[in-house]
Design a protein around this motif. Sequence first.
Motif, PDB file in Angstrom:
ATOM      1  N   UNK A 203      10.235  18.090  55.984  1.00  0.00           N
ATOM      2  CA  UNK A 203       9.378  18.152  54.801  1.00  0.00           C
ATOM      3  C   UNK A 203       8.483  16.919  54.818  1.00  0.00           C
ATOM      4  N   UNK A 204       7.214  17.082  54.456  1.00  0.00           N
ATOM      5  CA  UNK A 204       6.312  15.932  54.494  1.00  0.00           C
ATOM      6  C   UNK A 204       6.546  14.978  53.326  1.00  0.00           C
ATOM      7  N   UNK A 205       6.797  15.528  52.151  1.00  0.00           N
ATOM      8  CA  UNK A 205       7.003  14.699  50.945  1.00  0.00           C
ATOM      9  C   UNK A 205       7.984  15.405  50.025  1.00  0.00           C
ATOM     10  N   UNK A 206       8.825  14.621  49.363  1.00  0.00           N
ATOM     11  CA  UNK A 206       9.740  15.169  48.359  1.00  0.00           C
ATOM     12  C   UNK A 206       9.947  14.126  47.270  1.00  0.00           C
ATOM     13  N   UNK A 207      10.287  14.602  46.090  1.00  0.00           N
ATOM     14  CA  UNK A 207      10.588  13.677  45.000  1.00  0.00           C
ATOM     15  C   UNK A 207      11.669  14.276  44.105  1.00  0.00           C
ATOM     16  N   UNK A 208      12.390  13.408  43.447  1.00  0.00           N
ATOM     17  CA  UNK A 208      13.403  13.817  42.477  1.00  0.00           C
ATOM     18  C   UNK A 208      13.262  12.928  41.252  1.00  0.00           C
ATOM     19  N   UNK A 209      13.148  13.541  40.088  1.00  0.00           N
ATOM     20  CA  UNK A 209      12.983  12.789  38.847  1.00  0.00           C
ATOM     21  C   UNK A 209      14.198  12.962  37.954  1.00  0.00           C
ATOM     22  N   UNK A 210      14.686  11.873  37.421  1.00  0.00           N
ATOM     23  CA  UNK A 210      15.804  11.805  36.474  1.00  0.00           C
ATOM     24  C   UNK A 210      16.941  12.755  36.873  1.00  0.00           C
ATOM     25  N   UNK A 235      12.854  14.402  55.629  1.00  0.00           N
ATOM     26  CA  UNK A 235      11.630  14.210  54.851  1.00  0.00           C
ATOM     27  C   UNK A 235      10.941  12.958  55.373  1.00  0.00           C
ATOM     28  N   UNK A 236       9.612  12.995  55.409  1.00  0.00           N
ATOM     29  CA  UNK A 236       8.869  11.831  55.874  1.00  0.00           C
ATOM     30  C   UNK A 236       8.787  10.756  54.796  1.00  0.00           C
ATOM     31  N   UNK A 237       8.488  11.176  53.559  1.00  0.00           N
ATOM     32  CA  UNK A 237       8.363  10.211  52.465  1.00  0.00           C
ATOM     33  C   UNK A 237       8.986  10.788  51.196  1.00  0.00           C
ATOM     34  N   UNK A 238       9.712   9.959  50.478  1.00  0.00           N
ATOM     35  CA  UNK A 238      10.433  10.407  49.288  1.00  0.00           C
ATOM     36  C   UNK A 238      10.222   9.398  48.168  1.00  0.00           C
ATOM     37  N   UNK A 239      10.051   9.922  46.944  1.00  0.00           N
ATOM     38  CA  UNK A 239       9.979   9.066  45.756  1.00  0.00           C
ATOM     39  C   UNK A 239      11.037   9.500  44.756  1.00  0.00           C
ATOM     40  N   UNK A 240      11.856   8.552  44.335  1.00  0.00           N
ATOM     41  CA  UNK A 240      12.865   8.814  43.311  1.00  0.00           C
ATOM     42  C   UNK A 240      12.457   8.166  42.000  1.00  0.00           C
ATOM     43  N   UNK A 241      12.588   8.912  40.898  1.00  0.00           N
ATOM     44  CA  UNK A 241      12.196   8.422  39.574  1.00  0.00           C
ATOM     45  C   UNK A 241      13.421   8.351  38.668  1.00  0.00           C
ATOM     46  N   UNK A 242      13.542   7.274  37.917  1.00  0.00           N
ATOM     47  CA  UNK A 242      14.581   7.193  36.902  1.00  0.00           C
ATOM     48  C   UNK A 242      14.014   6.478  35.687  1.00  0.00           C
ATOM     49  N   UNK A 243      14.700   6.583  34.574  1.00  0.00           N
ATOM     50  CA  UNK A 243      14.271   5.923  33.337  1.00  0.00           C
ATOM     51  C   UNK A 243      15.480   5.450  32.558  1.00  0.00           C
ATOM     52  N   UNK A 244      15.283   4.434  31.759  1.00  0.00           N
ATOM     53  CA  UNK A 244      16.355   3.937  30.918  1.00  0.00           C
ATOM     54  C   UNK A 244      16.619   4.852  29.733  1.00  0.00           C
ATOM     55  N   UNK A 267      13.185   7.600  57.021  1.00  0.00           N
ATOM     56  CA  UNK A 267      12.403   8.119  55.893  1.00  0.00           C
ATOM     57  C   UNK A 267      11.876   6.970  55.032  1.00  0.00           C
ATOM     58  N   UNK A 268      10.639   7.113  54.581  1.00  0.00           N
ATOM     59  CA  UNK A 268      10.054   6.128  53.666  1.00  0.00           C
ATOM     60  C   UNK A 268      10.505   6.488  52.251  1.00  0.00           C
ATOM     61  N   UNK A 269      11.187   5.578  51.574  1.00  0.00           N
ATOM     62  CA  UNK A 269      11.756   5.861  50.255  1.00  0.00           C
ATOM     63  C   UNK A 269      11.263   4.834  49.248  1.00  0.00           C
ATOM     64  N   UNK A 270      10.709   5.331  48.145  1.00  0.00           N
ATOM     65  CA  UNK A 270      10.273   4.476  47.042  1.00  0.00           C
ATOM     66  C   UNK A 270      11.061   4.837  45.790  1.00  0.00           C
ATOM     67  N   UNK A 271      11.283   3.845  44.948  1.00  0.00           N
ATOM     68  CA  UNK A 271      11.940   4.061  43.661  1.00  0.00           C
ATOM     69  C   UNK A 271      11.010   3.609  42.554  1.00  0.00           C
TER      70      UNK A 271
END
Length: 357
Positions: A203-210, A235-244, A267-271
């Motif tokens: 997969x080129x990009x994926x993300x998961x939120x909360x 996955x090549x690049x992934x972004x994970x999102x979280x919130x307080x 994999x490139x991973x950002x938070x």
Amino acid sequence: MKNGTVLLFPLCASLLSPGCATIQRGDYTPLRADQFEREADGRAGGIPAEAREKILALDPEHVSEWEITKLLSQMPAPRIITIQGGLLPIKSTMTSFARFLIGMGYPAASIRDPNDGAYTYGYYEGGDRIAGAIAWYYERDGLRPMIVGHSLGGIQAVRVLHILADPARKLSVWNPLTRSDEKRSEITDPLDGTTRPVTSVQVSYASAAVAGGLARILPNEWDMNSKLRKIPDSVEEFTGFHKGLDLLGGDFLGYGPANDYHPTGTAIVRNVRLPSAGVHSTIPATRHLLKNREIKDWINNYRPSGQGMEAPGSIRKFGWNSTRILWAAEVWHSIKKHWVLELQRVIRASLSQACGD
């Protein structure tokens, strides 16, 4: 223990039952098949010669609204698979996000389900089927798909990545147009003609939120408890999102390193930490943002400023919308980026093959 079990069942029912009733899959029809074939015609190699130089000249990190409108919106686009959570409102919010993407210039044919036109998958859709469909789309398009998951759908997105990363798993190609198993576990790579297993598709990009929190107690999510924050090379690049202040989707209420995703390989991973004032279930409800020119401009001009950043000062003037705007801007930036990268990848493969011939 008995009282805990009594409390657990209503919670599970509230998370599961409404969501399962939200998507009604239509029946395959020849008319739908013909329409999809027309929309998809020539995707893998259908980039006009005059557009190739313009696409190769684009900077994937800085894609303007003008470039979307005048160039990219006329080009093939990677399949985007959005995966909703389980609560009833979440279904409509992920549909809202899909319509937001279309309003920003992304082709509807690369978002809507080819069988029934649905905008989103349910988290309860089998992970093997989603992985098999990803291989099917790639074989047709030559463009690696993207996955965007929210809440329980975020857990499912990461599950699909782990399924694709398991070479010992014999996955079948799943045809989303006819909703049928094609009874084969290999595809022909459209870029080089080689035969490869479904589990080799990236997969080129994926993300998961909360994704996390109370959802972890659901029995169908137990297999992901030790894997959720680990991102494999499928996955090549992934972004994970979280919130307080997030009981539903945050570990330790969304605070601390337990919410951070980490690569298991390359994999490139950002938070990204979203503003805590946002509501868990409505984060993807973004279609209304298209109506505000100032907000739309802010999203189009957004550039990620680093890991772990909460809403920058320039977004705070938008008030209660800031969580949705930041999430939409982050995901849209990544989608634009990988849209360009995938087109450039296809063009370079085509040029390389032509030189080889």
